[in-house]
Design an enzyme around this catalytic site. Structure first.
Site, PDB file in Angstrom:
ATOM      1  N   LEU A 405      85.577 -42.423 119.051  1.00  0.00           N
ATOM      2  CA  LEU A 405      86.183 -41.696 120.208  1.00  0.00           C
ATOM      3  C   LEU A 405      87.594 -42.662 120.829  1.00  0.00           C
ATOM      4  O   LEU A 405      88.878 -42.493 120.980  1.00  0.00           O
ATOM      5  CB  LEU A 405      86.029 -40.866 121.615  1.00  0.00           C
ATOM      6  CG  LEU A 405      84.921 -39.513 120.573  1.00  0.00           C
ATOM      7  CD1 LEU A 405      84.863 -39.088 121.414  1.00  0.00           C
ATOM      8  CD2 LEU A 405      85.703 -38.665 120.478  1.00  0.00           C
ATOM      9  N   GLY A 406      87.341 -44.103 121.241  1.00  0.00           N
ATOM     10  CA  GLY A 406      88.011 -44.714 122.074  1.00  0.00           C
ATOM     11  C   GLY A 406      86.949 -46.382 121.608  1.00  0.00           C
ATOM     12  O   GLY A 406      86.181 -46.029 122.343  1.00  0.00           O
ATOM     13  N   GLY A 408      87.033 -48.189 125.874  1.00  0.00           N
ATOM     14  CA  GLY A 408      86.887 -48.278 127.027  1.00  0.00           C
ATOM     15  C   GLY A 408      87.049 -50.126 127.117  1.00  0.00           C
ATOM     16  O   GLY A 408      86.092 -51.136 126.457  1.00  0.00           O
ATOM     17  N   GLY A 409      86.507 -49.860 128.773  1.00  0.00           N
ATOM     18  CA  GLY A 409      87.006 -51.893 129.572  1.00  0.00           C
ATOM     19  C   GLY A 409      85.688 -51.812 129.151  1.00  0.00           C
ATOM     20  O   GLY A 409      85.261 -53.323 128.783  1.00  0.00           O
ATOM     21  N   THR A 412      82.769 -49.210 123.503  1.00  0.00           N
ATOM     22  CA  THR A 412      82.816 -48.418 122.135  1.00  0.00           C
ATOM     23  C   THR A 412      82.474 -47.338 122.854  1.00  0.00           C
ATOM     24  O   THR A 412      80.995 -47.006 123.073  1.00  0.00           O
ATOM     25  CB  THR A 412      82.927 -48.587 121.015  1.00  0.00           C
ATOM     26  OG1 THR A 412      82.680 -50.364 120.852  1.00  0.00           O
ATOM     27  CG2 THR A 412      83.372 -47.705 119.976  1.00  0.00           C
ATOM     28  N   VAL A 413      83.247 -45.841 122.512  1.00  0.00           N
ATOM     29  CA  VAL A 413      82.710 -44.562 122.967  1.00  0.00           C
ATOM     30  C   VAL A 413      82.916 -44.229 121.576  1.00  0.00           C
ATOM     31  O   VAL A 413      83.612 -43.405 120.746  1.00  0.00           O
ATOM     32  CB  VAL A 413      83.754 -43.893 123.675  1.00  0.00           C
ATOM     33  CG1 VAL A 413      83.055 -42.758 124.062  1.00  0.00           C
ATOM     34  CG2 VAL A 413      83.912 -44.452 124.547  1.00  0.00           C
ATOM     35  N   ASP A 523      88.028 -49.793 139.662  1.00  0.00           N
ATOM     36  CA  ASP A 523      88.746 -49.676 137.857  1.00  0.00           C
ATOM     37  C   ASP A 523      89.972 -48.757 138.306  1.00  0.00           C
ATOM     38  O   ASP A 523      89.749 -48.377 136.546  1.00  0.00           O
ATOM     39  CB  ASP A 523      87.999 -50.546 136.792  1.00  0.00           C
ATOM     40  CG  ASP A 523      89.058 -50.612 135.988  1.00  0.00           C
ATOM     41  OD1 ASP A 523      89.564 -51.726 136.496  1.00  0.00           O
ATOM     42  OD2 ASP A 523      88.423 -50.307 134.598  1.00  0.00           O
TER      43      ASP A 523
END
Ligand SMILES: *[C@@H]1O[C@H](CO)[C@@H](O)[C@H](O)[C@H]1NC(C)=O
Ligand SMILES: *[C@@H]1O[C@H](CO)[C@@H](O)[C@H](O)[C@H]1NC(C)=O
Ligand SMILES: *[C@@H]1O[C@H](CO)[C@@H](O)[C@H](O)[C@H]1NC(C)=O
Length: 721
Positions: A405-406, A408-409, A412-413, A523
């Site tokens: 899905l993406g 993140g900091g 991986t999601v 954040d």
């Protein structure tokens, strides 16, 4: 103390990277050092002057390298004696280098009569690092027949801090600076081992005022830094420190590195090969098994020596009938195993090993602790589950690329579909760093105690993998950042933007003040605000968050955050308060008003910060210049101006001048219900409690000073993450 190189006893033990020269002249050059492109680790480059016969190795122009030791993490160089009354000593390295003088390996030595010599840390700070005095009976010439250098004609002392450079100051003993002292021979920093030998005697042959000796060996120490050299140092739970170097069978340990008045490295470490292994821990497969059985001194008193990885075994002496028994048993076992099917057994073994590994990771990931903390509260237990690996593997089709899905900091999601058809988002860290794991655990602990409709829900986690996996509710509509900056078709309406701002403010205010602990997110950014189908805001990514006891304020932490959102005050002081989140939220508000990214390129400069740009426009009453045209079209200008004053307040450089998240929430709520009005200078809200807040005052005059500080902040280099 051995300064010689780690000489491999077996030729196969690698010294340098494959294809790289292992020596320059007679000096072995082990990685991370190197002198050809691609042969050294960043910061460890040397120069080999191959035009000389034999070739010579240099650290810098004039500083020759004698030897490099992996075992002691030292480099021995030829350093110049200081011949001037006020001189400076240099190891040939700059501040911020990976090298510094090693206090434990050197002495500060002064040769002369009736002198006091000081080694000083830098010309400005001028703290004494070492002071040494000499007297002579006949104050005409130092007598070096006394090699102990105990203060008569020659003195030596230890040195407090290891720095790359020092100032040297020589005065005569009644404290008068006297540059005509004829009996000053020189001051130097010298390898203890070399100096305590016969070499002092050798120096005696020259009268020191005109000595021929100009250089002496000095030992420098080097180290790696967990943060700077990540990749060469990696996480490994079997090592006592939790870290090893890139080679298997190595371990890292923290070393003491003093930096005097300069900034010390954050995590200075060295590596050794584990017991039973030798070689270069800084190279892949650099630590190799020592074959103890081939050593000149046979390690087994009786019996045969059997080498094993990292160790050896001594077998009992076996008599001939015994040997036959052993052989027949072996043969029998072999037959048996082929009957049972070797494949089956090895498969079983593999499965058992995998299970063991999973258990190990579970423990390392503080699984028990978490399990306890979860089961201690029924409320939390109902909300947080510990998933097993199989379930998550199945749900993501073995972490299929198409399910990403993406990123993140923190990792991986993946999109996952649980067996009950529930759709979830599963977060997995990219790299195994203990710090990241701690951040994951941190996130679990914080989120499992959080229950708010505008904070993303954590369903549970899986601790059986090397890095923990986190399972969240699936939020379908992407990030706020994407809606504002990534797409142009369906721009968010002003009403939605205001609501998203309010919901986000609520979530942050809740974190700051809920229950017994408060949580600072650290954040806050538009990429961490997820939107549902109905554009409801969900705050996510709590990896960097800190929970703070309510009476604890302004804790000091390593600065974390995202460029463009990071509170300058926090950046400069490292002091974390709830107001850092307020600053970041102010940047989000500015994004909502302008649809400009937090860091943008303008015609005048690259990497302009939205925060400072917006504040300067607001102060010049030119805010409409940058206001998103769509807001004007929708008739939201008046509201937007009120919000712009709130932005200005949130982005105050001083944390104490910023409103609290609760106050921000109240104002946004009033704007939404049209109770707040813009009257040119201040926000007027119908709540007298908010009047007279520092952030509500007009502070036009301060502008210039603030901007120069802000610009400096923007230009300052990397920020972690
Ligand atoms: C190492 O590299 C730096 C940066 O490229 C350079 O300034 C320095 O002179 C090099 N040092 C040596 C000893 O080659
Ligand atoms: C690392 O190896 C060196 C040289 O063999 C040894 O002196 C030192 O004690 C070792 N350090 C640790 C922490 O084991
Ligand atoms: C040496 O330094 C001292 C103190 O900074 C100064 O007073 C003196 O003039 C200097 N002497 C020489 C020869 O530079």
């Amino acid at each position: 103390m051995a300064l010689e190189l780690l000489v491999p006893t077996v030729a196969a033990v690698p010294v340098a990277l494959p294809g790289c020269p292992e020596a320059c002249g007679s000096v072995t050059v082990p990685y991370p050092f190197g002198f050809r492109p691609g042969c050294f680790h960043k910061g460890f480059n040397l120069t080999c002057d191959e035009t000389r016969h034999p070739p010579k190795l240099f650290l810098s122009d004039d500083v020759e390298v004698d030897a490099i030791s992996l075992a002691n993490s030292t480099v021995r160089v030829q350093s110049k004696m200081v011949k001037n009354i006020n001189g400076s000593w240099s190891a040939g390295v700059k501040d911020g280098s990976v090298l510094a003088m090693s206090p434990e390996h050197n002495f500060f030595v002064v040769i002369g009569c009736d002198l006091i010599a000081s080694l000083i840390d830098g010309p400005q700070n001028a703290s004494y690092v070492s002071v040494s005095a000499t007297r002579c009976d006949n104050s005409s010439a130092p007598d070096l027949s006394d090699t102990s250098c105990s203060g008569v004609g020659c003195c030596r002392t230890t040195i407090a801090w290891g720095l790359p450079t020092y100032e040297v100051q020589v005065k005569d003993l009644d404290q008068q600076v006297d540059d005509t002292t004829p009996t000053y021979g020189g001051a130097f920093i010298v390898d203890r081992e070399w100096f305590s030998g016969t070499n002092v005697g050798a120096m005696q042959n020259s009268t020191f005022a005109h000595t021929k000796v100009t250089k002496v060996p000095t030992v420098l120490q080097w180290w790696l830094d967990l943060e700077r050299d990540y990749g060469l140092v990696v996480s490994d739970f079997s090592s006592p420190s939790g870290w090893r170097c890139i080679s298997l069978n190595s371990f890292a340990f923290i070393v003491a590195v003093s930096a005097g008045s300069g900034a010390p490295p954050s995590y200075p470490v060295r590596c050794n090969c584990s017991d039973g292994y030798e070689g270069n821990p800084y190279i892949l497969h650099g630590c190799q098994d020592i074959d103890e059985c081939k050593q000149p001194v046979h390690p087994c008193m009786h019996g045969r020596c059997i080498n094993m990885p990292g160790t050896y075994r001594c077998s009992a002496i076996i008599s001939l009938p015994g040997l036959i028994t052993v052989i027949s048993i072996t043969v029998g076992l072999a037959l048996l195993s082929s009957l049972l099917g070797v494949a089956k057994i090895s498969n079983k073994l593999k499965q058992r090993r995998a299970k063991k590994l999973r258990h190990k990771f579970f423990m390392r990931n503080h699984g028990l602790l978490l399990q306890q903390s979860i089961s201690s509260s029924k409320d939390i237990a109902e909300r947080t589950r510990i998933f097993c690996l199989e379930e998550l593997e199945q749900s993501t089709n073995n972490f299929d690329q198409n399910r990403i899905l993406g990123g993140g900091g923190h990792g991986t999601v993946y999109k996952g579909i649980l067996s009950d058809q529930h759709i979830v988002a599963i977060k997995k860290a990219k790299i195994v760093v203990q710090r990241e794991i701690n951040q994951f655990i941190n996130e679990v602990v914080i989120l499992s105690q959080t229950n708010h409709r505008n904070v993303v829900k954590l369903f549970g986690c899986c601790l059986e993998t090397e890095v923990p996996l986190l399972v969240y509710e699936f939020i379908s509509n992407g990030t706020l950042s994407f809606h504002l900056h990534g797409q142009t078709e369906n721009p968010l309406s002003w009403k939605d933007r205001l609501r998203i701002a309010l919901e986000t403010a609520r979530a942050i205010a809740y974190l700051h003040s809920a229950a017994t602990i408060s949580v600072y997110h650290r954040d806050i950014k538009s990429a961490n605000i997820l939107l549902t189908d109905t554009l409801t805001s969900k705050l996510s990514d709590f990896g960097a968050s800190r929970s703070i006891e309510l009476d604890e304020t302004g804790i000091l932490t390593a600065v974390q955050g995202t460029y463009g959102y990071l509170d300058p005050e926090y950046y400069y002081t490292g002091r974390l308060t709830e107001k850092s989140d307020v600053y970041s939220f102010g940047v989000i508000l500015a994004e909502l008003l302008t649809r400009v990214t937090p860091v943008f390129s303008s015609h005048s400069s690259e990497g302009t910060s939205l925060a400072s740009h917006v504040v300067s426009l607001i102060r010049d009453n030119r805010f409409l210049d940058i206001l998103d045209g769509q807001i004007v079209e929708e008739g939201g200008t008046e509201d937007a101006e009120v919000v712009s004053r709130l932005v200005e307040a949130c982005l105050s450089l001083k944390g104490e001048e910023r409103p609290t998240m609760r106050q921000v929430e109240t104002i946004l709520q009033d704007v939404q219900s049209s109770k707040a009005h813009y009257n040119g200078q201040t926000i007027s809200v119908n709540q007298s409690a908010l009047k007279g807040q520092p952030w509500n005052k007009n502070k036009g005059g301060e502008g210039t000073r603030i901007y120069s500080m802000e610009n400096e902040f923007i230009q300052s280099s990397e920020i972690p993450r």
